[in-house]
Enzyme design. Structure first.
Site, short mmCIF file in Angstrom:
data_model
loop_
_atom_site.label_atom_id
_atom_site.label_comp_id
_atom_site.label_asym_id
_atom_site.label_seq_id
_atom_site.Cartn_x
_atom_site.Cartn_y
_atom_site.Cartn_z
N ASP A 56 88.60 -49.65 32.79
CA ASP A 56 89.57 -49.84 31.71
C ASP A 56 90.97 -49.75 32.29
O ASP A 56 91.16 -49.37 33.44
CB ASP A 56 89.37 -48.81 30.59
CG ASP A 56 89.16 -47.41 31.13
OD1 ASP A 56 89.84 -47.04 32.11
OD2 ASP A 56 88.31 -46.69 30.58
N ASP A 58 94.93 -48.41 31.78
CA ASP A 58 95.86 -47.52 31.09
C ASP A 58 97.28 -47.90 31.47
O ASP A 58 97.56 -48.24 32.62
CB ASP A 58 95.61 -46.06 31.49
CG ASP A 58 94.24 -45.57 31.04
OD1 ASP A 58 93.72 -46.10 30.03
OD2 ASP A 58 93.67 -44.68 31.69
N ASP A 138 96.08 -35.63 38.06
CA ASP A 138 95.22 -34.74 38.85
C ASP A 138 95.26 -35.05 40.35
O ASP A 138 95.81 -34.28 41.13
CB ASP A 138 93.79 -34.70 38.30
CG ASP A 138 93.18 -36.07 38.04
OD1 ASP A 138 93.83 -37.09 38.37
OD2 ASP A 138 92.05 -36.13 37.51
P1 ATP Z 1 87.73 -43.59 35.44
O1 ATP Z 1 87.45 -44.59 36.48
O2 ATP Z 1 86.61 -42.65 35.26
O3 ATP Z 1 88.29 -44.11 34.16
P2 ATP Z 1 90.34 -42.47 35.68
O4 ATP Z 1 91.07 -41.96 36.87
O5 ATP Z 1 90.90 -43.64 34.96
O6 ATP Z 1 88.87 -42.70 36.13
P3 ATP Z 1 90.55 -41.15 33.17
O7 ATP Z 1 89.79 -39.97 32.67
O8 ATP Z 1 90.39 -42.45 32.50
O9 ATP Z 1 90.19 -41.26 34.72
O10 ATP Z 1 92.09 -40.71 33.17
C1 ATP Z 1 93.15 -41.60 33.44
C2 ATP Z 1 94.21 -40.91 34.27
O11 ATP Z 1 94.74 -39.78 33.56
C3 ATP Z 1 93.72 -40.34 35.60
O12 ATP Z 1 93.73 -41.31 36.60
C4 ATP Z 1 94.72 -39.24 35.85
O13 ATP Z 1 95.93 -39.75 36.37
C5 ATP Z 1 94.98 -38.70 34.47
N1 ATP Z 1 94.07 -37.62 34.10
C6 ATP Z 1 92.89 -37.71 33.44
N2 ATP Z 1 92.32 -36.52 33.28
C7 ATP Z 1 93.13 -35.62 33.84
C8 ATP Z 1 93.12 -34.21 33.99
N3 ATP Z 1 92.08 -33.49 33.52
N4 ATP Z 1 94.16 -33.63 34.62
C9 ATP Z 1 95.20 -34.36 35.07
N5 ATP Z 1 95.27 -35.69 34.98
C10 ATP Z 1 94.26 -36.32 34.36
MG MG Z 2 90.21 -44.57 33.14
#
Ligand code: ATP
Ligand code: MG
Length: 443
Positions: A56, A58, A138
């Protein structure tokens, strides 16, 4: 702590607009054309830089949520404490977040609050600028920003180099960041598994001491994490990382107790199930959380059933009671919705039905709605020596027979019943090993 960003120009990275979804591009351009900053962020930038397909997209912007809503007809604001905009195009939702203020390290304490229900620090509740937004993220690999204005990538934390080195590194002081949000420990294990990255030693070090903080995470949030860990095609790797970090026992305590060191038949049973789930995902076949949950609980349920049977219950009753007990205990920890936990419990308790290979009850079972999942678990058990392979073959064979053949095989019609019936045929209450039939290996 504030750093100037390293700006990586388009000519020095591989992100092409052709790889970004059209919906995400529309959102980015409309924000930019209205005079706002607009960046792709998080997992999508990370995955694009790795040549992977993001699941996805963001977006981060300096536009406030109400300003975002004014730009898009197809937009909904969600969240109370920190509002996010969801812009919808058909089935795709682009999440648009306004930059958040208040850096992490050395961040001023007066704005910190502690959430009553989770005990976690909450402080990301004020809007800010991009150079502030970055510090609440994170991992460095998750903190890269792709600027739609000139297609450059902005890097404040060394994430670009970490990506190239396949290194997972937490931004800021790892212990502090885990205490703020213990789910970050699970995310470390997950990204290590999913991306095949090495967890930086400083990022890995505190996990052993802090793993118990997972116990305080709301059960609903752990279910979301479970899905991302175990239903996304890297379940086996996730499991191994969680075990290595001592996190698995905080997600599945009964399973971890049953498993012990896990380098024997019990460990092989779980690993075979996880590999099987990954293979299904790789083939595009559907997976359901109820199956792996059932697999994780099967060992402890079997042990408990042995106890209960020793106290005088029938096998079926013992298995039913044990499945109910352990399901309840596990769903307190990870909030598995009832639509999964109910069929899971059935799948477990139905394992004792496979021992009966004759009669109308066996026929009814064969044609019941719950047969398929229970049979899949039987196959898995047989493959690792936890069930009689001959029994599994018999239940495989009978499925492809005509109704007449099935009737004969089950001894429901006169002529020649049970030719294929496995040795033992109708079994007594106890199998030869003395264990309750259907119980897991005691290896
Ligand atoms: P995925 O491929 O699983 O979607 P993702 O990195 O996009 O991985 P998401 O949970 O969609 O993970 O979160 C989007 C972004 O928000 C992360 O890349 C990170 O920058 C931030 N983020 C998400 N969860 C946290 C957290 N618990 N603490 C700090 N930052 C977070
Ligand atoms: Mg994501």
């Amino acid at each position: 702590m504030r750093h100037a960003p390293v700006v990586i120009p388009r000519s020095e990275h591989c992100i092409s607009r052709a790889e970004i979804s059209r919906s995400a591009l529309k959102v980015l351009y409309r924000l930019k054309d209205a005079g706002y900053q607009a960046y792709l962020v998080g997992g999508s930038v990370r995955d694009l830089l790795l040549g992977r397909h993001p699941k996805d997209f963001d977006v981060a912007t300096d536009a406030h949520p109400e300003e975002v809503r004014a730009l898009f007809g197809n937009c909904r604001l969600i969240g109370r404490r920190f509002r996010l905009a969801h812009v919808r195009y058909g089935r795709e939702v682009i999440e648009v977040a306004t930059f958040r203020g208040l850096g992490t390290e050395g961040g001023d304490n007066e704005h910190r609050e502690v959430s009553a229900e989770s005990g976690r620090l909450l402080r990301d509740n004020v809007y800010g600028a991009l150079e502030e937004d970055v510090w609440r993220r994170d991992f460095t690999a998750n903190a890269l920003y792709y600027n739609i204005a000139d297609f450059s990538v902005w890097d404040f934390t060394g994430g670009f180099a970490d990506l190239q080195a396949q290194r997972l590194r937490l931004i800021g002081d790892p212990e502090l960041r885990y205490r703020e949000d213990p789910v970050r420990m699970l995310r470390a294990a997950r990204f290590a598994a999913k991306l095949g990255f090495t967890v930086d030693p400083d990022t890995a070090a505190p996990i052993g001491q802090l793993a118990h903080l997972i116990d305080g995470v709301p059960a609903a949030r752990l279910f979301d994490e479970f899905l991302k860990l175990f239903q996304a095609g890297h379940a086996l790797a996730s499991y191994r990382e969680l075990r290595r970090f001592g996190l698995f026992e905080h997600l599945f305590p009964a399973t971890a107790r049953w498993l012990g060191p896990g380098d024997d038949a019990r460990g092989r049973f779980l690993e075979a199930a996880l590999a099987n789930t990954d293979a299904r995902v790789a083939d595009g076949r559907p997976v359901t959380p109820m199956f792996l949950f059932g697999v994780f609980l099967w060992g402890p349920v079997g042990d408990r059933a042995v106890q209960l049977a020793a106290e005088g219950m029938s096998d079926y009753q013992a298995l039913s009671v044990a499945a109910a007990e352990l399901t309840r205990e596990q769903t307190d920890r990870i909030a598995v919705p009832k639509r999964f936990s109910i069929p899971m419990r059935e799948m477990l308790q139905l394992q004792s039905r496979f021992d009966k290979t004759s009669g109308g009850r066996a026929l009814a079972f064969l044609h019941s709605e719950r047969f398929r999942a229970a049979y899949d678990l039987l196959l898995l058990r047989a493959a690792v020596g936890n069930a009689d392979p001959e029994l599994a073959r018999w239940w495989t064979a009978i499925q492809s027979m005509s109704p007449e053949e099935q009737g004969r095989e089950l001894g429901l019609t006169r002529e020649g019943g049970g030719k294929r019936r496995p040795r033992g045929g109708r079994r007594g209450r106890r199998s030869r090993s003395g264990e309750v039939s259907g119980s897991p290996p005691s290896a």
